[in-house]
Design a protein around this motif. Structure first.
Motif, PDB file in Angstrom:
ATOM      1  N   LEU A  46      73.309 -62.271   6.287  1.00 33.55           N
ATOM      2  CA  LEU A  46      72.163 -61.497   5.828  1.00 33.55           C
ATOM      3  C   LEU A  46      72.317 -61.139   4.357  1.00 33.55           C
ATOM      4  O   LEU A  46      71.346 -61.110   3.619  1.00 33.55           O
ATOM      5  CB  LEU A  46      72.011 -60.214   6.650  1.00 33.55           C
ATOM      6  CG  LEU A  46      71.781 -60.390   8.143  1.00 33.55           C
ATOM      7  CD1 LEU A  46      71.739 -59.031   8.819  1.00 33.55           C
ATOM      8  CD2 LEU A  46      70.512 -61.183   8.404  1.00 33.55           C
ATOM      9  N   GLU A  47      73.559 -60.855   3.957  1.00 29.75           N
ATOM     10  CA  GLU A  47      73.837 -60.468   2.583  1.00 29.75           C
ATOM     11  C   GLU A  47      75.194 -60.986   2.147  1.00 29.75           C
ATOM     12  O   GLU A  47      76.131 -61.025   2.941  1.00 29.75           O
ATOM     13  CB  GLU A  47      73.869 -58.940   2.428  1.00 29.75           C
ATOM     14  CG  GLU A  47      72.542 -58.243   2.572  1.00 29.75           C
ATOM     15  CD  GLU A  47      72.703 -56.747   2.350  1.00 29.75           C
ATOM     16  OE1 GLU A  47      72.483 -56.292   1.212  1.00 29.75           O
ATOM     17  OE2 GLU A  47      73.078 -56.058   3.322  1.00 29.75           O
ATOM     18  N   ALA A  48      75.276 -61.349   0.882  1.00 32.57           N
ATOM     19  CA  ALA A  48      76.543 -61.658   0.227  1.00 32.57           C
ATOM     20  C   ALA A  48      76.746 -60.544  -0.787  1.00 32.57           C
ATOM     21  O   ALA A  48      76.028 -60.462  -1.771  1.00 32.57           O
ATOM     22  CB  ALA A  48      76.467 -63.012  -0.467  1.00 32.57           C
ATOM     23  N   LEU A  49      77.688 -59.668  -0.510  1.00 32.60           N
ATOM     24  CA  LEU A  49      77.859 -58.472  -1.343  1.00 32.60           C
ATOM     25  C   LEU A  49      78.977 -58.651  -2.357  1.00 32.60           C
ATOM     26  O   LEU A  49      79.977 -59.308  -2.095  1.00 32.60           O
ATOM     27  CB  LEU A  49      78.120 -57.268  -0.451  1.00 32.60           C
ATOM     28  CG  LEU A  49      76.903 -56.976   0.437  1.00 32.60           C
ATOM     29  CD1 LEU A  49      77.249 -57.172   1.881  1.00 32.60           C
ATOM     30  CD2 LEU A  49      76.364 -55.614   0.171  1.00 32.60           C
ATOM     31  N   GLN A  50      78.783 -58.029  -3.505  1.00 29.40           N
ATOM     32  CA  GLN A  50      79.747 -58.122  -4.594  1.00 29.40           C
ATOM     33  C   GLN A  50      80.202 -56.725  -4.994  1.00 29.40           C
ATOM     34  O   GLN A  50      79.801 -55.729  -4.401  1.00 29.40           O
ATOM     35  CB  GLN A  50      79.109 -58.843  -5.778  1.00 29.40           C
ATOM     36  CG  GLN A  50      78.668 -60.256  -5.438  1.00 29.40           C
ATOM     37  CD  GLN A  50      78.068 -60.979  -6.622  1.00 29.40           C
ATOM     38  OE1 GLN A  50      77.555 -60.386  -7.538  1.00 29.40           O
ATOM     39  NE2 GLN A  50      78.145 -62.293  -6.588  1.00 29.40           N
ATOM     40  N   ASP A  51      81.055 -56.691  -6.010  1.00 28.93           N
ATOM     41  CA  ASP A  51      81.509 -55.424  -6.605  1.00 28.93           C
ATOM     42  C   ASP A  51      82.137 -54.474  -5.586  1.00 28.93           C
ATOM     43  O   ASP A  51      81.886 -53.275  -5.612  1.00 28.93           O
ATOM     44  CB  ASP A  51      80.348 -54.727  -7.332  1.00 28.93           C
ATOM     45  CG  ASP A  51      79.767 -55.598  -8.435  1.00 28.93           C
ATOM     46  OD1 ASP A  51      80.546 -56.289  -9.105  1.00 28.93           O
ATOM     47  OD2 ASP A  51      78.530 -55.598  -8.606  1.00 28.93           O
ATOM     48  N   ALA A  52      82.957 -55.031  -4.684  1.00 27.64           N
ATOM     49  CA  ALA A  52      83.687 -54.225  -3.690  1.00 27.64           C
ATOM     50  C   ALA A  52      82.752 -53.281  -2.934  1.00 27.64           C
ATOM     51  O   ALA A  52      83.036 -52.106  -2.771  1.00 27.64           O
ATOM     52  CB  ALA A  52      84.834 -53.468  -4.349  1.00 27.64           C
ATOM     53  N   ALA A  53      81.630 -53.817  -2.462  1.00 20.66           N
ATOM     54  CA  ALA A  53      80.630 -53.011  -1.743  1.00 20.66           C
ATOM     55  C   ALA A  53      81.228 -52.304  -0.523  1.00 20.66           C
ATOM     56  O   ALA A  53      80.735 -51.259  -0.122  1.00 20.66           O
ATOM     57  CB  ALA A  53      79.464 -53.899  -1.312  1.00 20.66           C
ATOM     58  N   PHE A  54      82.291 -52.864   0.052  1.00 21.79           N
ATOM     59  CA  PHE A  54      82.944 -52.249   1.214  1.00 21.79           C
ATOM     60  C   PHE A  54      84.266 -51.611   0.829  1.00 21.79           C
ATOM     61  O   PHE A  54      85.148 -51.426   1.657  1.00 21.79           O
ATOM     62  CB  PHE A  54      83.140 -53.286   2.322  1.00 21.79           C
ATOM     63  CG  PHE A  54      81.846 -53.782   2.897  1.00 21.79           C
ATOM     64  CD1 PHE A  54      81.151 -53.018   3.826  1.00 21.79           C
ATOM     65  CD2 PHE A  54      81.320 -54.997   2.508  1.00 21.79           C
ATOM     66  CE1 PHE A  54      79.953 -53.467   4.362  1.00 21.79           C
ATOM     67  CE2 PHE A  54      80.121 -55.457   3.044  1.00 21.79           C
ATOM     68  CZ  PHE A  54      79.437 -54.688   3.964  1.00 21.79           C
ATOM     69  N   GLY A  55      84.402 -51.289  -0.426  1.00 25.37           N
ATOM     70  CA  GLY A  55      85.635 -50.696  -0.922  1.00 25.37           C
ATOM     71  C   GLY A  55      86.584 -51.762  -1.415  1.00 25.37           C
ATOM     72  O   GLY A  55      86.554 -52.903  -0.951  1.00 25.37           O
ATOM     73  N   PRO A  56      87.436 -51.412  -2.374  1.00 22.26           N
ATOM     74  CA  PRO A  56      88.400 -52.386  -2.884  1.00 22.26           C
ATOM     75  C   PRO A  56      89.524 -52.623  -1.881  1.00 22.26           C
ATOM     76  O   PRO A  56      89.967 -51.708  -1.198  1.00 22.26           O
ATOM     77  CB  PRO A  56      88.922 -51.726  -4.160  1.00 22.26           C
ATOM     78  CG  PRO A  56      88.713 -50.264  -3.950  1.00 22.26           C
ATOM     79  CD  PRO A  56      87.503 -50.129  -3.078  1.00 22.26           C
ATOM     80  N   GLY A  57      89.947 -53.865  -1.805  1.00 22.78           N
ATOM     81  CA  GLY A  57      91.087 -54.196  -0.956  1.00 22.78           C
ATOM     82  C   GLY A  57      92.379 -53.919  -1.696  1.00 22.78           C
ATOM     83  O   GLY A  57      92.388 -53.291  -2.759  1.00 22.78           O
ATOM     84  N   ASN A  58      93.465 -54.410  -1.123  1.00 15.67           N
ATOM     85  CA  ASN A  58      94.746 -54.299  -1.816  1.00 15.67           C
ATOM     86  C   ASN A  58      95.522 -55.577  -1.592  1.00 15.67           C
ATOM     87  O   ASN A  58      95.084 -56.458  -0.876  1.00 15.67           O
ATOM     88  CB  ASN A  58      95.520 -53.050  -1.368  1.00 15.67           C
ATOM     89  CG  ASN A  58      95.633 -52.941   0.123  1.00 15.67           C
ATOM     90  OD1 ASN A  58      95.894 -53.930   0.797  1.00 15.67           O
ATOM     91  ND2 ASN A  58      95.422 -51.763   0.663  1.00 15.67           N
ATOM     92  N   GLY A  59      96.657 -55.674  -2.218  1.00  7.37           N
ATOM     93  CA  GLY A  59      97.429 -56.908  -2.127  1.00  7.37           C
ATOM     94  C   GLY A  59      96.887 -57.948  -3.095  1.00  7.37           C
ATOM     95  O   GLY A  59      96.253 -57.622  -4.091  1.00  7.37           O
ATOM     96  N   SER A  60      97.101 -59.198  -2.759  1.00  6.92           N
ATOM     97  CA  SER A  60      96.699 -60.306  -3.627  1.00  6.92           C
ATOM     98  C   SER A  60      95.205 -60.575  -3.541  1.00  6.92           C
ATOM     99  O   SER A  60      94.567 -60.287  -2.530  1.00  6.92           O
ATOM    100  CB  SER A  60      97.447 -61.577  -3.231  1.00  6.92           C
ATOM    101  OG  SER A  60      98.836 -61.402  -3.411  1.00  6.92           O
TER     102      SER A  60
END
Length: 124
Positions: free
Chosen positions: A65-79
């Motif tokens: 339905l959507e391709a989200l950018q800019d860490a829309a679900f929060g930034p991850g961690n690690g590599s």
């Protein structure tokens, strides 16, 4: 989760090497991939509905339905394992899409890619 043992090391299937985190269902969230024994993220450079469609289909979550950018679900961690992923939208797996070399990215976690899929989690 089924693990196949190859050469003394556990190997995940392609579906098990992909997950979504931070969303409000199993079928939405930040895209994370398993590589070199750790979970990492995918950069949103070139991220579009075509790439999201492949992720949703690979996970058995219906259509994108959507391709989200800019860490829309929060930034991850690690590599940040993948950058410049480019799919046509019909690939059976994200690994079949063109991308930059694994682990080589000019992104920060504020650029983590996400998806929102149409369906609820179901196995294929």
């Amino acid at each position: 989760m089924t693990l196949a043992v190859t050469g003394g090391a556990a190997a995940f299937s392609d579906k098990e090497k992909l997950r979504l985190r931070g969303g409000n269902s199993m079928c939405s969230g930040r895209v994370e991939v398993w590589h070199r024994d750790s979970w990492g993220t995918v950069c949103d450079d070139s991220w579009s509905l075509a790439e999201a469609e492949v992720v949703c289909q690979q996970l058995g979550c219906g259509h994108a339905l959507e391709a989200l950018q800019d860490a829309a679900f929060g930034p991850g961690n690690g590599s940040i394992w993948l950058d410049e992923v480019q799919c046509r939208g019909r690939e059976s797996s994200l690994w079949n899409c063109a991308a930059g070399p694994w682990g080589q990215s000019d992104c920060k976690h504020e650029e983590d890619a996400g998806v929102r899929c149409s369906g609820e989690w179901r196995t294929r």
